[in-house]
Write a protein that holds these residues in place. Sequence first.
Motif, PDB file in Angstrom:
ATOM      1  N   ASP A  46      -6.701 -20.133  17.083  1.00 23.81           N
ATOM      2  CA  ASP A  46      -7.155 -20.746  18.567  1.00 23.81           C
ATOM      3  C   ASP A  46      -7.181 -22.174  18.867  1.00 23.81           C
ATOM      4  O   ASP A  46      -7.683 -22.081  18.882  1.00 23.81           O
ATOM      5  CB  ASP A  46      -8.525 -19.271  18.576  1.00 23.81           C
ATOM      6  CG  ASP A  46      -8.504 -19.406  19.969  1.00 23.81           C
ATOM      7  OD1 ASP A  46      -8.061 -20.044  21.323  1.00 23.81           O
ATOM      8  OD2 ASP A  46      -9.773 -18.984  20.536  1.00 23.81           O
TER       9      ASP A  46
ATOM     10  N   LYS B 283      -7.938 -23.132  21.571  1.00 26.17           N
ATOM     11  CA  LYS B 283      -8.451 -23.539  22.415  1.00 26.17           C
ATOM     12  C   LYS B 283      -9.584 -22.554  22.490  1.00 26.17           C
ATOM     13  O   LYS B 283     -10.596 -22.869  23.207  1.00 26.17           O
ATOM     14  CB  LYS B 283      -8.095 -22.711  23.811  1.00 26.17           C
ATOM     15  CG  LYS B 283      -6.452 -23.083  24.517  1.00 26.17           C
ATOM     16  CD  LYS B 283      -6.988 -24.505  24.890  1.00 26.17           C
ATOM     17  CE  LYS B 283      -5.347 -24.892  25.354  1.00 26.17           C
ATOM     18  NZ  LYS B 283      -5.360 -26.609  26.185  1.00 26.17           N
ATOM     19  N   TYR B 284     -10.066 -22.837  21.117  1.00 25.22           N
ATOM     20  CA  TYR B 284     -11.818 -21.903  20.816  1.00 25.22           C
ATOM     21  C   TYR B 284     -12.395 -23.867  20.777  1.00 25.22           C
ATOM     22  O   TYR B 284     -12.779 -24.378  19.420  1.00 25.22           O
ATOM     23  CB  TYR B 284     -11.427 -21.663  19.460  1.00 25.22           C
ATOM     24  CG  TYR B 284     -13.120 -20.923  19.018  1.00 25.22           C
ATOM     25  CD1 TYR B 284     -14.205 -20.534  19.806  1.00 25.22           C
ATOM     26  CD2 TYR B 284     -13.039 -20.953  17.698  1.00 25.22           C
ATOM     27  CE1 TYR B 284     -15.026 -19.983  19.943  1.00 25.22           C
ATOM     28  CE2 TYR B 284     -14.230 -19.802  17.609  1.00 25.22           C
ATOM     29  CZ  TYR B 284     -15.494 -20.187  18.598  1.00 25.22           C
ATOM     30  OH  TYR B 284     -16.605 -18.838  18.425  1.00 25.22           O
ATOM     31  N   ALA B 285     -13.083 -23.884  21.382  1.00 30.64           N
ATOM     32  CA  ALA B 285     -13.908 -25.338  22.138  1.00 30.64           C
ATOM     33  C   ALA B 285     -15.130 -25.147  21.095  1.00 30.64           C
ATOM     34  O   ALA B 285     -15.437 -26.027  20.591  1.00 30.64           O
ATOM     35  CB  ALA B 285     -14.813 -25.135  23.637  1.00 30.64           C
TER      36      ALA B 285
ATOM     37  N   TYR C 180     -13.878 -26.360  17.367  1.00 35.30           N
ATOM     38  CA  TYR C 180     -13.855 -28.209  17.070  1.00 35.30           C
ATOM     39  C   TYR C 180     -15.847 -28.856  17.549  1.00 35.30           C
ATOM     40  O   TYR C 180     -15.975 -29.731  16.757  1.00 35.30           O
ATOM     41  CB  TYR C 180     -13.158 -29.425  19.197  1.00 35.30           C
ATOM     42  CG  TYR C 180     -11.854 -28.668  19.096  1.00 35.30           C
ATOM     43  CD1 TYR C 180     -10.704 -29.272  18.072  1.00 35.30           C
ATOM     44  CD2 TYR C 180     -11.533 -27.432  19.542  1.00 35.30           C
ATOM     45  CE1 TYR C 180      -9.369 -28.669  18.255  1.00 35.30           C
ATOM     46  CE2 TYR C 180     -10.244 -27.122  19.503  1.00 35.30           C
ATOM     47  CZ  TYR C 180      -8.833 -27.916  19.032  1.00 35.30           C
ATOM     48  OH  TYR C 180      -7.746 -27.820  18.776  1.00 35.30           O
TER      49      TYR C 180
ATOM     50  N   LYS D 289     -11.791 -32.849  22.263  1.00 32.01           N
ATOM     51  CA  LYS D 289     -11.381 -32.317  23.078  1.00 32.01           C
ATOM     52  C   LYS D 289     -11.711 -30.595  23.079  1.00 32.01           C
ATOM     53  O   LYS D 289     -11.726 -29.968  23.793  1.00 32.01           O
ATOM     54  CB  LYS D 289     -10.835 -31.265  20.953  1.00 32.01           C
ATOM     55  CG  LYS D 289      -9.543 -30.356  21.041  1.00 32.01           C
ATOM     56  CD  LYS D 289      -8.331 -30.978  21.768  1.00 32.01           C
ATOM     57  CE  LYS D 289      -7.391 -29.634  21.703  1.00 32.01           C
ATOM     58  NZ  LYS D 289      -6.102 -29.766  22.598  1.00 32.01           N
ATOM     59  N   ALA D 290     -12.962 -30.675  22.554  1.00 36.02           N
ATOM     60  CA  ALA D 290     -14.128 -29.371  22.487  1.00 36.02           C
ATOM     61  C   ALA D 290     -14.325 -29.696  24.243  1.00 36.02           C
ATOM     62  O   ALA D 290     -14.120 -28.110  25.416  1.00 36.02           O
ATOM     63  CB  ALA D 290     -15.245 -29.636  22.120  1.00 36.02           C
TER      64      ALA D 290
ATOM     65  N   GLU E 274     -12.600 -31.163  26.254  1.00 39.01           N
ATOM     66  CA  GLU E 274     -11.188 -31.428  26.760  1.00 39.01           C
ATOM     67  C   GLU E 274     -11.424 -29.989  26.798  1.00 39.01           C
ATOM     68  O   GLU E 274     -10.558 -29.436  28.373  1.00 39.01           O
ATOM     69  CB  GLU E 274      -9.869 -31.421  26.365  1.00 39.01           C
ATOM     70  CG  GLU E 274      -9.176 -30.999  27.012  1.00 39.01           C
ATOM     71  CD  GLU E 274      -7.553 -31.908  26.326  1.00 39.01           C
ATOM     72  OE1 GLU E 274      -6.781 -31.478  25.645  1.00 39.01           O
ATOM     73  OE2 GLU E 274      -7.483 -33.129  25.028  1.00 39.01           O
ATOM     74  N   ILE E 275     -11.339 -28.798  26.606  1.00 37.50           N
ATOM     75  CA  ILE E 275     -10.968 -27.636  27.066  1.00 37.50           C
ATOM     76  C   ILE E 275     -12.446 -27.166  27.466  1.00 37.50           C
ATOM     77  O   ILE E 275     -11.374 -25.857  28.748  1.00 37.50           O
ATOM     78  CB  ILE E 275     -11.622 -26.724  24.967  1.00 37.50           C
ATOM     79  CG1 ILE E 275     -10.278 -26.916  24.498  1.00 37.50           C
ATOM     80  CG2 ILE E 275     -11.154 -25.213  25.469  1.00 37.50           C
ATOM     81  CD1 ILE E 275     -10.328 -27.125  23.120  1.00 37.50           C
ATOM     82  N   ASP E 276     -13.192 -27.255  27.738  1.00 42.32           N
ATOM     83  CA  ASP E 276     -14.362 -26.887  28.313  1.00 42.32           C
ATOM     84  C   ASP E 276     -15.472 -27.732  28.522  1.00 42.32           C
ATOM     85  O   ASP E 276     -15.737 -28.614  27.589  1.00 42.32           O
ATOM     86  CB  ASP E 276     -14.791 -25.612  27.614  1.00 42.32           C
ATOM     87  CG  ASP E 276     -16.339 -25.412  28.203  1.00 42.32           C
ATOM     88  OD1 ASP E 276     -17.154 -25.467  29.092  1.00 42.32           O
ATOM     89  OD2 ASP E 276     -17.254 -24.261  27.593  1.00 42.32           O
TER      90      ASP E 276
ATOM     91  N   HIS F 160     -19.450 -28.019  28.392  1.00 40.88           N
ATOM     92  CA  HIS F 160     -19.811 -27.428  26.820  1.00 40.88           C
ATOM     93  C   HIS F 160     -20.873 -28.481  26.272  1.00 40.88           C
ATOM     94  O   HIS F 160     -20.691 -29.718  26.010  1.00 40.88           O
ATOM     95  CB  HIS F 160     -18.606 -27.811  25.788  1.00 40.88           C
ATOM     96  CG  HIS F 160     -18.793 -27.020  24.353  1.00 40.88           C
ATOM     97  ND1 HIS F 160     -20.008 -26.887  23.902  1.00 40.88           N
ATOM     98  CD2 HIS F 160     -18.191 -27.003  22.698  1.00 40.88           C
ATOM     99  CE1 HIS F 160     -20.150 -26.122  23.506  1.00 40.88           C
ATOM    100  NE2 HIS F 160     -18.813 -26.444  22.611  1.00 40.88           N
TER     101      HIS F 160
END
Length: 220
Positions: free
Chosen positions: A123, A125-127, A130, A152-153, A155-157, A160
């Motif tokens: 996955d 896209k699993y923040a 990362y 990266k985390a 960027e996804i969320d 977060h």
Amino acid sequence: YSDLKEYRKAIDNYDKAIEIDPKNAMTYYNRGHAYCELKEYRKAIDNYDKAIEIDPKDAMAYTNRGNVYSDLKEYQVAIDNYDKAIEIDPKDAMAYTNRGNVYSDLKEYQEAINNFDKAIEIDPKYAMAYTSRGHAYSELKEYRKAIDNYDKAIEIDAKHAMAYYNKACVYSLLSQEKECLMNLSRCIDIDTSYKLMASEDEDFKDLWSDEDFRRLTDNE
């Protein structure tokens, strides 16, 4: 009720549902989750045990039971549960991530990273995967890799908070005060509970007397 965090009321309802249908694994699973949120971990385990007895192929029940054992610091039992979840569902990114977190707790950071790598492969896209991988790299003092994972985390969320917090920790360890405070500020904007954590976190000890840091973490 669980979504409203009215866990006691939720448990009452699950009790009644079980009286009506004592063979519904999902009801035991949900009641286990409610007990877990109340930190009544042994009762949570009892319910996950029952859910698994009824439905031995429920990977999520093993994952959640593993989470409880991890909270109890019974790490090998937690790993055994994650192993079983992955055996049932080899695409369970959460089980890989949580197993990785246990290996991090055991300071087996490369084994942890191997698990996070697999979770991200499943996955991308699993923040949280990362963020967890970033933490492991940070513990190995591979700070650039840690920051790349936190980026990266985020960027996804973008909300977060933990990723911003951990990134602030790394910048503090690198004595990059401006970047540290900027990320810590973003973290606290999202979740004010990080104020107290930061004020006690040894990663920020060089900033404890800093006026800007104290203003950020002031709980009054």
